[in-house]
Scaffold this active site. Structure first.
Site, short mmCIF file in Angstrom:
data_model
loop_
_atom_site.label_atom_id
_atom_site.label_comp_id
_atom_site.label_asym_id
_atom_site.label_seq_id
_atom_site.Cartn_x
_atom_site.Cartn_y
_atom_site.Cartn_z
N SER A 245 33.90 48.56 42.83
CA SER A 245 32.99 47.46 42.52
C SER A 245 31.58 47.84 42.99
O SER A 245 31.07 48.89 42.60
CB SER A 245 33.48 46.17 43.17
N ARG A 314 31.22 30.81 44.88
CA ARG A 314 32.46 31.58 44.98
C ARG A 314 33.40 31.26 43.82
O ARG A 314 34.11 32.15 43.32
CB ARG A 314 33.16 31.27 46.31
N ASP A 477 39.18 43.98 33.04
CA ASP A 477 38.01 43.64 33.87
C ASP A 477 36.90 43.08 32.99
O ASP A 477 36.44 43.74 32.07
CB ASP A 477 37.54 44.90 34.59
N HIS A 514 39.06 42.57 37.50
CA HIS A 514 38.21 43.32 38.42
C HIS A 514 38.89 43.53 39.76
O HIS A 514 38.65 44.55 40.42
CB HIS A 514 36.88 42.57 38.60
N ASP A 515 39.72 42.61 40.19
CA ASP A 515 40.38 42.73 41.50
C ASP A 515 41.51 43.75 41.52
O ASP A 515 42.17 43.91 42.55
CB ASP A 515 40.93 41.37 41.93
#
Length: 533
Positions: A245, A314, A477, A514-515
């Site tokens: 990232s 968040r 992603d 993405h994680d």
């Protein structure tokens, strides 16, 4: 007067005979005397009028408002925010709340000033870091591990901090970052809040927190600070620079800035330049945070932190970290409690998941650090044109750094207003641009990674021509789409690099978006282990 009061009391016989009344009119004085019966009628009428006025002056009951067809909704999500504010208000009386920390770590303090890309100066700075494995005798087995936006140096548990780290399963004996072979170093970036110098730190010039007096940062600024640490540790050359990232961006930056000091590069779910979608998402997060009244333009440290804005920021970020396919399997359209009527507060399972993610994190990370570090990501561009411009700015500010070292204040040095922004007088308006079909098709192919990378980016990555590189992407992603990693790999090859390994995990291999770099030990970890050897 006493006369009406006696009437109201019923003492009629006590009324005195009226005395002559003197009236001044147009300069002449006239004496009059009312007959006693006229006085009595006058008093009677006056009293009745006063009584009516008194009755009218009394508050009249408001007409009953008919009940609404439906009752008002309840908002427990807002009640929770208000309750947290009230609690933090009481706690803030005893000092700044909360304390951002990740546990015990090592510290490197540089007393040499650091000139930042956009003209800011850190008179001195601190780097929080942790290590795993043993540094060999010639110090050639060091791996610098770069973090994501909000991560601390605590990538793996240590003797002094046994809490599992954010890459716990990837570091250790026999793991992808094999501590039997390598000495792994992970830092909290400058601008962060987990021990490294950032907006919540004390400015040595005035003994107060920097807040938004902290200067604008870049990825390269963070990397230069990390290499100051490596200098202090006596590490001349890294075995590898590894990151995911934002860390994937830093890993590339480390290779371009210090090509002779980086042996290998691993960039996972990163990019060589930030693109509009990710910039837009980070902008949105910053805006909801800055619109929180408790943000107070960054000077909130002795009061209530902008926890509401942080929670929303968040939640927006979490939407970009995971993927639609995973959420479809995990949550579907299920509601948290189907037996209850729908609500405007979190109701679907996906909503409760996002709400929990925001609630859990809103007091764990300094809001100002989120602003500065995310902006540094937006500014990232390894293209030659951008690098040339920044190099020129740094040269222009070299005198400013020397003036600072000579004891002059920032205001006395040149280009003191370099970091000030002036908005245009006219707001931005979309302008129509003539685009032929060939250009439009080329742009579409570029998004799919089917065309040649920009010559500007190829020139910018020339310093990496001789550095072996592993570039990984994930098809699911949406924050750093897989075409951006294809762009990195293709650009490196066009820059002359003959040792580029590019791996793209399809949705059949990973649905975590993405994680994935945090979760997929088998595919991500396996590829890293094979590449490092």
């Amino acid at each position: 007067m006493s006369l009406p009061c006696r009437i109201v009391a019923g003492v009629r016989g006590a009324i005195p005979r009226p005395s002559p009344t003197r009236i001044s009119r147009f300069g002449a004085t006239i004496t009059t005397r009312e007959p006693s019966n006229q006085v009595s009628r006058h008093i009677h009428h006056q009293t009745r009028r006063q009584a009516q006025s008194a009755v009218q002056a009394q508050p009249q009951p408001e007409p009953a408002v008919p009940e609404s067809t439906n009752p008002a909704l309840s908002f427990p999500c807002l009640d929770a925010v208000e309750s947290r504010s009230a609690s933090l208000s009481r706690r803030s009386l005893s000092g700044p709340e909360p304390s951002y920390t990740s546990g015990k770590h090592l510290d490197f303090h540089s007393k040499q000033p650091l000139l930042l890309d956009w003209g800011g100066i850190l008179a001195e700075f601190n780097i929080a870091y942790e290590t795993w494995g043993t540094l060999n005798q010639d110090k050639s087995n060091a791996i610098l591990l770069h973090t994501g936006l909000s991560a601390s140096s605590h990538a793996h548990s240590t003797e002094t901090n046994t809490k599992p780290g954010w890459w716990e399963k990837f570091i250790g004996p026999g793991k992808p970052l094999d501590t039997d072979k390598y000495h792994v170093i992970c830092t909290n970036v400058v601008g962060g809040c987990y021990g490294s110098t950032g907006p919540s730190s004390i400015d040595p010039a005035n003994g107060q927190r920097y807040a938004t007096r902290f200067p604008i940062l870049t990825m390269e600024d963070m990397v230069r600070a990390q290499f100051r640490l490596l200098d202090n540790l006596g590490i001349q050359k890294l075995y590898a620079s590894v990151g995911s990232s934002m860390g994937g961006m830093q890993s590339l930056a480390a290779g371009t800035l210090f090509s002779d000091r980086v042996g290998r590069i691993v960039s996972i779910s990163g990019c060589a330049r930030s693109h509009p979608y990710s910039i837009a998402m980070r902008h949105t997060q910053r805006q909801v945070l800055m619109m929180d009244p408790n943000w107070a333009r960054g000077f909130y440290y002795d009061g209530i932190p902008p926890h509401g804005g942080m929670k929303l920021a968040r939640e927006i970020a979490t939407v970009t970290y995971r993927s639609g396919p995973e959420w479809e399997q995990r949550f579907g359209r299920r509601r948290a409690d189907p037996s209850r009527p729908p609500a405007l507060c979190p109701d679907f399972l996906i909503e409760t998941y996002l709400d929990h993610a925001g609630e859990k994190w809103c007091l764990e990370y300094d809001p100002n650090s989120l602003l500065y570090v995310s902006k540094a990501m937006d500014l990232f561009d390894l293209g030659q044109e951008h690098r040339t411009r920044i190099t020129k700015v740094r040269q222009e500010n070299s005198g400013k750094l020397q003036a600072f070292m000579d004891g002059k204040t920032l205001a006395e040095s040149a280009n003191a207003d370099l970091c000030n922004l002036t908005l245009p007088e006219q707001p931005y308006e979309e302008k129509e641009q003539a685009v032929d079909e060939a250009t439009a098709s080329e742009a579409a192919r570029d998004l799919l990674g089917a065309t040649e990378p920009p010559a500007d980016l190829v020139a910018g990555l020339k310093p990496l021509a001789n550095t072996p590189a592993l570039v990984m992407g994930v098809a699911s992603d949406i924050l750093f789409p897989a075409w951006q990693q294809r762009e990195i790999a293709t650009t490196l090859k066009r820059a002359g690099n003959r040792n580029v390994t590019h791996i793209e995990l399809g949705e059949e291999m990973s649905l975590f978006g993405h994680d994935t770099f945090l979760l997929d030990l088998e595919n991500v970890g396996g590829a890293v282990k094979r590449f490092l050897g």
